[in-house]
Design a protein around this motif. Structure first.
Motif, mmCIF file in Angstrom:
data_model
loop_
_atom_site.group_PDB
_atom_site.id
_atom_site.type_symbol
_atom_site.label_atom_id
_atom_site.label_comp_id
_atom_site.label_asym_id
_atom_site.label_seq_id
_atom_site.Cartn_x
_atom_site.Cartn_y
_atom_site.Cartn_z
ATOM 1 N N GLY A 1 11.237 142.806 -7.150
ATOM 2 C CA GLY A 1 10.871 141.998 -8.302
ATOM 3 C C GLY A 1 12.065 141.666 -9.176
ATOM 4 O O GLY A 1 12.204 140.526 -9.643
ATOM 5 N N PHE A 2 12.934 142.641 -9.400
ATOM 6 C CA PHE A 2 14.148 142.406 -10.186
ATOM 7 C C PHE A 2 15.044 141.370 -9.507
ATOM 8 O O PHE A 2 15.526 140.425 -10.140
ATOM 9 C CB PHE A 2 14.913 143.715 -10.368
ATOM 10 C CG PHE A 2 16.275 143.540 -10.980
ATOM 11 C CD1 PHE A 2 16.414 143.446 -12.361
ATOM 12 C CD2 PHE A 2 17.411 143.461 -10.185
ATOM 13 C CE1 PHE A 2 17.676 143.269 -12.934
ATOM 14 C CE2 PHE A 2 18.663 143.277 -10.741
ATOM 15 C CZ PHE A 2 18.795 143.175 -12.126
ATOM 16 N N THR A 3 15.264 141.548 -8.210
ATOM 17 C CA THR A 3 16.115 140.621 -7.454
ATOM 18 C C THR A 3 15.513 139.224 -7.436
ATOM 19 O O THR A 3 16.213 138.223 -7.602
ATOM 20 C CB THR A 3 16.304 141.134 -6.015
ATOM 21 O OG1 THR A 3 16.776 142.487 -6.045
ATOM 22 C CG2 THR A 3 17.298 140.263 -5.258
ATOM 23 N N ALA A 4 14.193 139.156 -7.262
ATOM 24 C CA ALA A 4 13.504 137.863 -7.255
ATOM 25 C C ALA A 4 13.655 137.170 -8.600
ATOM 26 O O ALA A 4 13.865 135.950 -8.669
ATOM 27 C CB ALA A 4 12.027 138.055 -6.924
ATOM 28 N N GLY A 5 13.563 137.931 -9.683
ATOM 29 C CA GLY A 5 13.729 137.355 -11.013
ATOM 30 C C GLY A 5 15.114 136.783 -11.216
ATOM 31 O O GLY A 5 15.276 135.700 -11.798
ATOM 32 N N TRP A 6 16.140 137.494 -10.727
ATOM 33 C CA TRP A 6 17.522 137.017 -10.854
ATOM 34 C C TRP A 6 17.723 135.732 -10.053
ATOM 35 O O TRP A 6 18.272 134.745 -10.557
ATOM 36 C CB TRP A 6 18.483 138.098 -10.372
ATOM 37 C CG TRP A 6 19.923 137.783 -10.641
ATOM 38 C CD1 TRP A 6 20.649 138.178 -11.721
ATOM 39 C CD2 TRP A 6 20.818 137.019 -9.820
ATOM 40 N NE1 TRP A 6 21.931 137.689 -11.627
ATOM 41 C CE2 TRP A 6 22.065 136.978 -10.480
ATOM 42 C CE3 TRP A 6 20.689 136.358 -8.597
ATOM 43 C CZ2 TRP A 6 23.175 136.304 -9.954
ATOM 44 C CZ3 TRP A 6 21.783 135.682 -8.069
ATOM 45 C CH2 TRP A 6 23.005 135.659 -8.738
ATOM 46 N N ASP B 1 15.440 133.627 -8.955
ATOM 47 C CA ASP B 1 14.624 132.557 -9.528
ATOM 48 C C ASP B 1 15.302 131.929 -10.744
ATOM 49 O O ASP B 1 15.266 130.711 -10.930
ATOM 50 C CB ASP B 1 13.256 133.098 -9.941
ATOM 51 C CG ASP B 1 12.137 132.573 -9.056
ATOM 52 O OD1 ASP B 1 12.340 131.543 -8.389
ATOM 53 O OD2 ASP B 1 11.072 133.193 -9.034
ATOM 54 N N ALA B 2 15.897 132.768 -11.583
ATOM 55 C CA ALA B 2 16.519 132.263 -12.803
ATOM 56 C C ALA B 2 17.728 131.395 -12.499
ATOM 57 O O ALA B 2 17.974 130.405 -13.184
ATOM 58 C CB ALA B 2 16.930 133.435 -13.698
ATOM 59 N N VAL B 3 18.478 131.740 -11.476
ATOM 60 C CA VAL B 3 19.697 130.984 -11.168
ATOM 61 C C VAL B 3 19.362 129.675 -10.477
ATOM 62 O O VAL B 3 19.829 128.601 -10.885
ATOM 63 C CB VAL B 3 20.663 131.821 -10.293
ATOM 64 C CG1 VAL B 3 21.890 130.997 -9.913
ATOM 65 C CG2 VAL B 3 21.088 133.076 -11.044
ATOM 66 N N VAL B 4 18.521 129.744 -9.427
ATOM 67 C CA VAL B 4 18.301 128.514 -8.645
ATOM 68 C C VAL B 4 16.918 128.426 -8.021
ATOM 69 O O VAL B 4 16.608 127.478 -7.323
ATOM 70 C CB VAL B 4 19.399 128.402 -7.561
ATOM 71 C CG1 VAL B 4 19.144 129.379 -6.431
ATOM 72 C CG2 VAL B 4 19.576 126.978 -7.072
ATOM 73 N N GLY B 5 16.046 129.388 -8.275
ATOM 74 C CA GLY B 5 14.726 129.387 -7.660
ATOM 75 C C GLY B 5 14.742 130.042 -6.293
ATOM 76 O O GLY B 5 15.793 130.341 -5.736
ATOM 77 N N GLY B 6 13.566 130.294 -5.760
ATOM 78 C CA GLY B 6 13.457 130.893 -4.436
ATOM 79 C C GLY B 6 13.205 132.387 -4.459
ATOM 80 O O GLY B 6 13.254 133.041 -3.419
ATOM 81 N N GLY B 7 12.909 132.947 -5.656
ATOM 82 C CA GLY B 7 12.645 134.379 -5.729
ATOM 83 C C GLY B 7 11.412 134.804 -4.957
ATOM 84 O O GLY B 7 11.299 135.949 -4.532
ATOM 85 N N GLY B 8 10.478 133.872 -4.762
ATOM 86 C CA GLY B 8 9.286 134.194 -3.979
ATOM 87 C C GLY B 8 9.606 134.548 -2.546
ATOM 88 O O GLY B 8 8.820 135.233 -1.882
ATOM 89 N N LEU B 9 10.760 134.105 -2.069
ATOM 90 C CA LEU B 9 11.220 134.472 -0.731
ATOM 91 C C LEU B 9 11.380 135.982 -0.606
ATOM 92 O O LEU B 9 11.226 136.552 0.477
ATOM 93 C CB LEU B 9 12.560 133.779 -0.446
ATOM 94 C CG LEU B 9 13.300 134.127 0.839
ATOM 95 C CD1 LEU B 9 12.554 133.572 2.037
ATOM 96 C CD2 LEU B 9 14.724 133.582 0.811
ATOM 97 N N ILE B 10 11.664 136.638 -1.735
ATOM 98 C CA ILE B 10 11.866 138.085 -1.763
ATOM 99 C C ILE B 10 10.586 138.805 -2.174
ATOM 100 O O ILE B 10 10.152 139.766 -1.537
ATOM 101 C CB ILE B 10 13.006 138.441 -2.745
ATOM 102 C CG1 ILE B 10 14.308 137.742 -2.331
ATOM 103 C CG2 ILE B 10 13.192 139.948 -2.853
ATOM 104 C CD1 ILE B 10 15.372 137.722 -3.400
ATOM 105 N N GLN B 11 9.965 138.325 -3.248
ATOM 106 C CA GLN B 11 8.867 139.057 -3.875
ATOM 107 C C GLN B 11 7.560 138.988 -3.083
ATOM 108 O O GLN B 11 6.877 140.007 -2.911
ATOM 109 C CB GLN B 11 8.648 138.513 -5.285
ATOM 110 C CG GLN B 11 7.667 139.316 -6.108
ATOM 111 C CD GLN B 11 7.764 138.958 -7.576
ATOM 112 O OE1 GLN B 11 8.546 139.529 -8.308
ATOM 113 N NE2 GLN B 11 6.954 138.006 -8.000
ATOM 114 N N LEU B 12 7.200 137.796 -2.601
ATOM 115 C CA LEU B 12 5.920 137.668 -1.886
ATOM 116 C C LEU B 12 5.907 138.457 -0.574
ATOM 117 O O LEU B 12 4.934 139.186 -0.304
ATOM 118 C CB LEU B 12 5.593 136.195 -1.651
ATOM 119 C CG LEU B 12 4.234 135.917 -1.009
ATOM 120 C CD1 LEU B 12 3.091 136.511 -1.831
ATOM 121 C CD2 LEU B 12 4.018 134.419 -0.825
ATOM 122 N N PRO B 13 6.953 138.362 0.270
ATOM 123 C CA PRO B 13 6.943 139.195 1.481
ATOM 124 C C PRO B 13 6.886 140.689 1.173
ATOM 125 O O PRO B 13 6.255 141.454 1.909
ATOM 126 C CB PRO B 13 8.265 138.824 2.164
ATOM 127 C CG PRO B 13 8.566 137.445 1.683
ATOM 128 C CD PRO B 13 8.088 137.424 0.260
#
Length: 258
Positions: free
Chosen positions: A17-22, A24-36
């Motif tokens: 979740g932390f990595t996904a937030g970082w 996402d904030a920079v360029v999006g795509g945090g769901g690639l980490i968080q959802l899986p």
């Protein structure tokens, strides 16, 4: 089937979740980490994972959107119609989430991402500075159309939504990467809200897990937004390419594994 999440599993999920937030904030795509990561929780259903992911994401996008607003000052005249259309699209996409198999979309998205990566690498100056394609009503209508389409994707599937927003803002509307990322956060907040408007009344959200993920996402989002603002469009472009290539690898694996 009840959820079975031990302490180590929870720690790893919060780290995701932390990595996904970082990201996402920079360029999006945090769901690639968080959802899986959520889909790996024993006993969770795909719809519960998608809904709970939205709770975590909306907390992260709220703080990153606010940080960008204070430090970059994105044009709210563009953000408002795009975000409103995206909210409507996300609600509609969420309503279809349990009915349309995601494998229908994966090969198409993969082809689009390959084209985007090739195009971004071949044009190193793209997104270095803002050069808007349209002005006035035409600009706002184009922004709303993009928001509607990407919002529907976010409600239906989700991963890579922020990246697709940045892609469209840079390539279609003509923004530089940094203001594009700032606008994308506002719109992404709206897409998360639109999806939750459907998921919450249907009882799909696991609130304890979602709020814990959201806290981790919030910290990552704050730090990511500050770093992006400090380092500028060049840094955002590099992270953008890394995330796009990661999305290509992930979706390519999905296609090859059937």
């Amino acid at each position: 089937m009840p959820l079975e999440l031990d302490v180590l599993g929870l720690v790893l999920l919060l780290l995701a979740g932390f990595t996904a937030g970082w990201v996402d904030a920079v360029v999006g795509g945090g769901g690639l980490i968080q959802l899986p990561a959520l889909l790996l929780v024993p006993g969770i259903s795909p719809v519960q994972a998608l809904a709970t992911n939205k709770v975590g994401s909306i907390m992260g996008t709220s703080v990153s959107a606010l940080t960008y607003y204070r430090r970059v000052g994105p044009d709210l005249r563009t953000a408002a119609p795009m975000a409103l259309a995206a909210l409507v699209g996300a609600f509609g996409g969420a309503a279809l989430a349990a009915q349309i198999p995601s494998e229908l979309f994966t090969p198409i998205i993969l082809v689009v991402l390959l084209a985007v990566a090739a195009w971004t690498i071949a044009r190193p100056t793209i997104g270095a500075q803002t050069d808007l394609r349209w002005s006035g009503r035409g600009h706002h209508l184009a922004a709303a159309a993009l928001g509607l389409g990407i919002g529907a994707y976010d409600g239906l599937l989700g991963p890579g939504t922020g990246t697709f927003l940045v892609i469209s803002l840079v390539s279609v509307l003509g923004y530089a990467f940094l203001p594009a990322s700032a606008l994308a956060k506002i719109v992404n907040f709206a897409t998360n809200a639109g999806a939750l408007l459907f998921f919450v009344p249907h009882g799909a959200v696991l609130w304890g897990l979602g709020l814990a993920l959201g806290a981790a996402n919030l910290v990552g989002g704050y730090l990511g937004a500050r770093m992006a603002v400090a380092k500028g469009s060049g840094f955002v472009r590099v992270v953008f390419l890394v995330v796009v290539l990661a999305l290509i690898a992930r979706l390519g694996w999905d296609v090859l594994s059937g």
